[in-house]
Design a protein around this motif. Structure first.
Motif, PDB file in Angstrom:
ATOM      1  N   GLY A  10      39.637  34.713  40.062  1.00 27.74           N
ATOM      2  CA  GLY A  10      38.459  33.898  39.791  1.00 27.74           C
ATOM      3  C   GLY A  10      37.683  34.359  38.573  1.00 27.74           C
ATOM      4  N   VAL A  11      37.390  35.651  38.463  1.00 22.85           N
ATOM      5  CA  VAL A  11      36.647  36.190  37.319  1.00 22.85           C
ATOM      6  C   VAL A  11      37.515  36.170  36.073  1.00 22.85           C
ATOM      7  CG1 VAL A  11      35.541  38.264  36.379  1.00 22.85           C
ATOM      8  CG2 VAL A  11      35.149  37.620  38.761  1.00 22.85           C
ATOM      9  N   GLY A  12      38.747  36.617  36.209  1.00 21.44           N
ATOM     10  CA  GLY A  12      39.647  36.694  35.054  1.00 21.44           C
ATOM     11  C   GLY A  12      39.952  35.355  34.423  1.00 21.44           C
ATOM     12  N   SER A  13      40.193  34.339  35.247  1.00 22.40           N
ATOM     13  CA  SER A  13      40.518  33.029  34.690  1.00 22.40           C
ATOM     14  C   SER A  13      39.322  32.428  33.953  1.00 22.40           C
ATOM     15  CB  SER A  13      41.029  32.079  35.774  1.00 22.40           C
ATOM     16  OG  SER A  13      40.060  31.886  36.771  1.00 22.40           O
ATOM     17  N   ALA A  14      38.128  32.629  34.475  1.00 18.62           N
ATOM     18  CA  ALA A  14      36.933  32.157  33.767  1.00 18.62           C
ATOM     19  C   ALA A  14      36.738  32.953  32.476  1.00 18.62           C
ATOM     20  CB  ALA A  14      35.699  32.272  34.660  1.00 18.62           C
ATOM     21  N   ALA A  15      37.042  34.236  32.515  1.00 21.72           N
ATOM     22  CA  ALA A  15      36.859  35.095  31.338  1.00 21.72           C
ATOM     23  C   ALA A  15      37.750  34.663  30.173  1.00 21.72           C
ATOM     24  CB  ALA A  15      37.121  36.554  31.701  1.00 21.72           C
ATOM     25  N   ILE A  16      38.937  34.153  30.460  1.00 19.88           N
ATOM     26  CA  ILE A  16      39.820  33.682  29.393  1.00 19.88           C
ATOM     27  C   ILE A  16      39.147  32.533  28.644  1.00 19.88           C
ATOM     28  CG2 ILE A  16      42.006  32.514  28.869  1.00 19.88           C
ATOM     29  CD1 ILE A  16      43.154  34.000  31.368  1.00 19.88           C
ATOM     30  N   SER A  17      38.673  31.546  29.387  1.00 20.50           N
ATOM     31  CA  SER A  17      38.012  30.393  28.770  1.00 20.50           C
ATOM     32  C   SER A  17      36.751  30.806  28.028  1.00 20.50           C
ATOM     33  CB  SER A  17      37.635  29.354  29.839  1.00 20.50           C
ATOM     34  OG  SER A  17      38.756  28.903  30.529  1.00 20.50           O
ATOM     35  N   ILE A  18      35.980  31.686  28.603  1.00 14.84           N
ATOM     36  CA  ILE A  18      34.735  32.143  27.973  1.00 14.84           C
ATOM     37  C   ILE A  18      35.037  32.908  26.695  1.00 14.84           C
ATOM     38  CG2 ILE A  18      32.760  33.696  28.240  1.00 14.84           C
ATOM     39  CD1 ILE A  18      32.709  32.808  31.231  1.00 14.84           C
ATOM     40  N   ALA A  19      36.058  33.772  26.729  1.00 16.83           N
ATOM     41  CA  ALA A  19      36.436  34.522  25.521  1.00 16.83           C
ATOM     42  C   ALA A  19      36.802  33.568  24.388  1.00 16.83           C
ATOM     43  CB  ALA A  19      37.598  35.466  25.832  1.00 16.83           C
ATOM     44  N   ASP A  37      51.600  30.174  34.360  1.00 18.90           N
ATOM     45  CA  ASP A  37      51.443  28.874  33.700  1.00 18.90           C
ATOM     46  C   ASP A  37      49.974  28.483  33.588  1.00 18.90           C
ATOM     47  OD1 ASP A  37      54.169  28.565  33.316  1.00 18.90           O
ATOM     48  OD2 ASP A  37      54.459  27.482  35.209  1.00 18.90           O
ATOM     49  N   ARG A  38      49.216  28.680  34.666  1.00 22.25           N
ATOM     50  CA  ARG A  38      47.797  28.310  34.642  1.00 22.25           C
ATOM     51  C   ARG A  38      47.023  29.165  33.642  1.00 22.25           C
ATOM     52  NH1 ARG A  38      44.123  30.561  37.333  1.00 22.25           N
ATOM     53  NH2 ARG A  38      45.429  31.298  39.015  1.00 22.25           N
ATOM     54  N   VAL A  39      47.322  30.453  33.571  1.00 16.77           N
ATOM     55  CA  VAL A  39      46.634  31.347  32.631  1.00 16.77           C
ATOM     56  C   VAL A  39      46.952  30.935  31.193  1.00 16.77           C
ATOM     57  CG1 VAL A  39      46.595  33.737  31.806  1.00 16.77           C
ATOM     58  CG2 VAL A  39      46.371  33.255  34.247  1.00 16.77           C
ATOM     59  N   ARG A  40      48.179  30.532  30.944  1.00 19.53           N
ATOM     60  CA  ARG A  40      48.559  30.052  29.612  1.00 19.53           C
ATOM     61  C   ARG A  40      47.781  28.769  29.277  1.00 19.53           C
ATOM     62  NH1 ARG A  40      53.981  30.648  30.090  1.00 19.53           N
ATOM     63  NH2 ARG A  40      53.968  32.715  29.206  1.00 19.53           N
ATOM     64  N   GLN A  41      47.630  27.865  30.257  1.00 21.83           N
ATOM     65  CA  GLN A  41      46.878  26.623  30.053  1.00 21.83           C
ATOM     66  C   GLN A  41      45.396  26.892  29.792  1.00 21.83           C
ATOM     67  OE1 GLN A  41      47.727  24.346  33.568  1.00 21.83           O
ATOM     68  NE2 GLN A  41      49.695  23.640  32.804  1.00 21.83           N
ATOM     69  N   LEU A  42      44.880  27.991  30.319  1.00 19.14           N
ATOM     70  CA  LEU A  42      43.473  28.336  30.094  1.00 19.14           C
ATOM     71  C   LEU A  42      43.214  28.805  28.666  1.00 19.14           C
ATOM     72  CD1 LEU A  42      42.703  30.209  33.427  1.00 19.14           C
ATOM     73  CD2 LEU A  42      41.791  27.994  32.712  1.00 19.14           C
ATOM     74  N   PHE A  70      39.258  44.054  29.158  1.00 13.95           N
ATOM     75  CA  PHE A  70      38.396  43.698  30.286  1.00 13.95           C
ATOM     76  C   PHE A  70      39.233  43.703  31.552  1.00 13.95           C
ATOM     77  CE2 PHE A  70      36.250  40.025  32.688  1.00 13.95           C
ATOM     78  CZ  PHE A  70      35.413  40.890  33.379  1.00 13.95           C
ATOM     79  N   ASP A  71      38.922  44.616  32.458  1.00 17.56           N
ATOM     80  CA  ASP A  71      39.628  44.717  33.725  1.00 17.56           C
ATOM     81  C   ASP A  71      38.862  43.937  34.774  1.00 17.56           C
ATOM     82  OD1 ASP A  71      41.106  45.359  35.940  1.00 17.56           O
ATOM     83  OD2 ASP A  71      40.560  47.483  35.960  1.00 17.56           O
ATOM     84  N   ALA A  72      39.162  42.654  34.891  1.00 19.06           N
ATOM     85  CA  ALA A  72      38.477  41.778  35.846  1.00 19.06           C
ATOM     86  C   ALA A  72      38.865  42.105  37.280  1.00 19.06           C
ATOM     87  CB  ALA A  72      38.799  40.312  35.542  1.00 19.06           C
ATOM     88  N   SER A  73      40.042  42.676  37.469  1.00 22.13           N
ATOM     89  CA  SER A  73      40.538  42.972  38.807  1.00 22.13           C
ATOM     90  C   SER A  73      40.092  44.337  39.308  1.00 22.13           C
ATOM     91  CB  SER A  73      42.067  42.937  38.807  1.00 22.13           C
ATOM     92  OG  SER A  73      42.571  43.976  37.972  1.00 22.13           O
ATOM     93  N   SER A  74      39.588  45.164  38.421  1.00 26.27           N
ATOM     94  CA  SER A  74      39.201  46.534  38.739  1.00 26.27           C
ATOM     95  C   SER A  74      40.371  47.312  39.351  1.00 26.27           C
ATOM     96  CB  SER A  74      37.992  46.557  39.679  1.00 26.27           C
ATOM     97  OG  SER A  74      37.439  47.850  39.699  1.00 26.27           O
ATOM     98  N   SER A  75      41.565  47.056  38.829  1.00 31.07           N
ATOM     99  CA  SER A  75      42.770  47.706  39.337  1.00 31.07           C
ATOM    100  C   SER A  75      43.297  48.793  38.416  1.00 31.07           C
ATOM    101  CB  SER A  75      43.882  46.664  39.524  1.00 31.07           C
ATOM    102  OG  SER A  75      43.480  45.685  40.438  1.00 31.07           O
ATOM    103  N   SER A 142      37.061  26.792  32.516  1.00 27.13           N
ATOM    104  CA  SER A 142      37.608  26.427  33.824  1.00 27.13           C
ATOM    105  C   SER A 142      37.289  27.500  34.849  1.00 27.13           C
ATOM    106  CB  SER A 142      39.130  26.282  33.736  1.00 27.13           C
ATOM    107  OG  SER A 142      39.458  25.245  32.850  1.00 27.13           O
ATOM    108  N   VAL A 143      36.943  27.058  36.041  1.00 24.59           N
ATOM    109  CA  VAL A 143      36.684  27.964  37.153  1.00 24.59           C
ATOM    110  C   VAL A 143      37.504  27.464  38.336  1.00 24.59           C
ATOM    111  CG1 VAL A 143      34.922  28.868  38.714  1.00 24.59           C
ATOM    112  CG2 VAL A 143      34.347  28.437  36.325  1.00 24.59           C
ATOM    113  N   LEU A 144      38.159  28.382  39.007  1.00 23.53           N
ATOM    114  CA  LEU A 144      38.962  28.019  40.167  1.00 23.53           C
ATOM    115  C   LEU A 144      38.048  27.720  41.349  1.00 23.53           C
ATOM    116  CD1 LEU A 144      41.608  30.866  39.885  1.00 23.53           C
ATOM    117  CD2 LEU A 144      41.836  28.511  39.117  1.00 23.53           C
ATOM    118  N   VAL A 145      38.180  26.534  41.900  1.00 27.24           N
ATOM    119  CA  VAL A 145      37.350  26.137  43.036  1.00 27.24           C
ATOM    120  C   VAL A 145      38.269  25.662  44.155  1.00 27.24           C
ATOM    121  CG1 VAL A 145      35.576  24.549  43.861  1.00 27.24           C
ATOM    122  CG2 VAL A 145      35.422  25.493  41.554  1.00 27.24           C
TER     123      VAL A 145
END
Length: 180
Positions: A10-19, A37-42, A70-75, A142-145
């Motif tokens: 959720g955070v990472g996918s929004a961060a791609i669009s925001i970046a 595929d979705r990350v590429r589309q973002l 940016f480590d959105a997953s904190s992994s 885009s935000v995943l809802v």
């Protein structure tokens, strides 16, 4: 050049669009196969499937490549992972930093290496929310809802959130305006 770890969530996918909206010239995103595929589309320029390419963390072509990680997953750890990917003067941002890492390296590491370690501190500003609202309304971000619930049925929203697939990256939204 930016690297986004956890680009499928959720955070990472929004961060791609925001970046991209903020003018990032190049975004490399790391995610799992189901999200490629979705990350590429973002808008990610390069997408790394972390499970298929098991050696991506030690890939020499990523060494000292990024201005921002940016480590959105904190992994990932700044010490074990992030610092090797940063250019001199680059910044590693962890969405949920370990307090020990932040305290130890937040001030010491920049002095020793010239690379920065930052903790995300969120400060709500109306101008940022208006800007983000415009991007969301025009589908530039885009935000995943998973589902939307009126506030009058918040109990349904909580049940859906608790029963939903936490790994899907989808989020339950509670609509306040007009929700009563």
């Amino acid at each position: 050049s930016h690297c986004l770890l956890g680009g499928g969530g959720g955070v990472g996918s929004a961060a791609i669009s925001i970046a991209k909206q903020l003018g990032a010239s190049h975004v490399t995103a790391v995610c799992s196969k189901k999200d490629v595929d979705r990350v590429r589309q973002l808008g990610a320029d390069i997408v790394i499937d972390r499970r298929e390419d098991k050696n991506w963390k030690s890939d020499a072509s990523l060494s000292k490549t990024f201005d921002l990680v940016f480590d959105a997953s904190s992994s990932y750890s700044f010490m074990k992972d992030g610092r090797k990917w940063l250019k001199p003067g680059g910044t590693f941002v962890n969405a949920y930093p370990l307090v020990v890492e932040q305290m130890a390296f937040g001030w010491l590491w920049p002095l020793l290496t010239g690379k920065k370690f930052k903790m995300v501190n969120v400060k709500v500003r109306k101008s940022d929310l208006v800007l983000l609202s415009g991007w969301l309304s025009s589908n530039k971000v885009s935000v995943l809802v998973d589902s939307v619930h009126p506030i009058s049925k918040i109990d349904e929203a909580v049940k859906r959130h608790q029963s939903g697939d936490k790994k899907s990256g989808s989020r339950v939204v509670v609509k306040v305006e007009g929700g009563w």
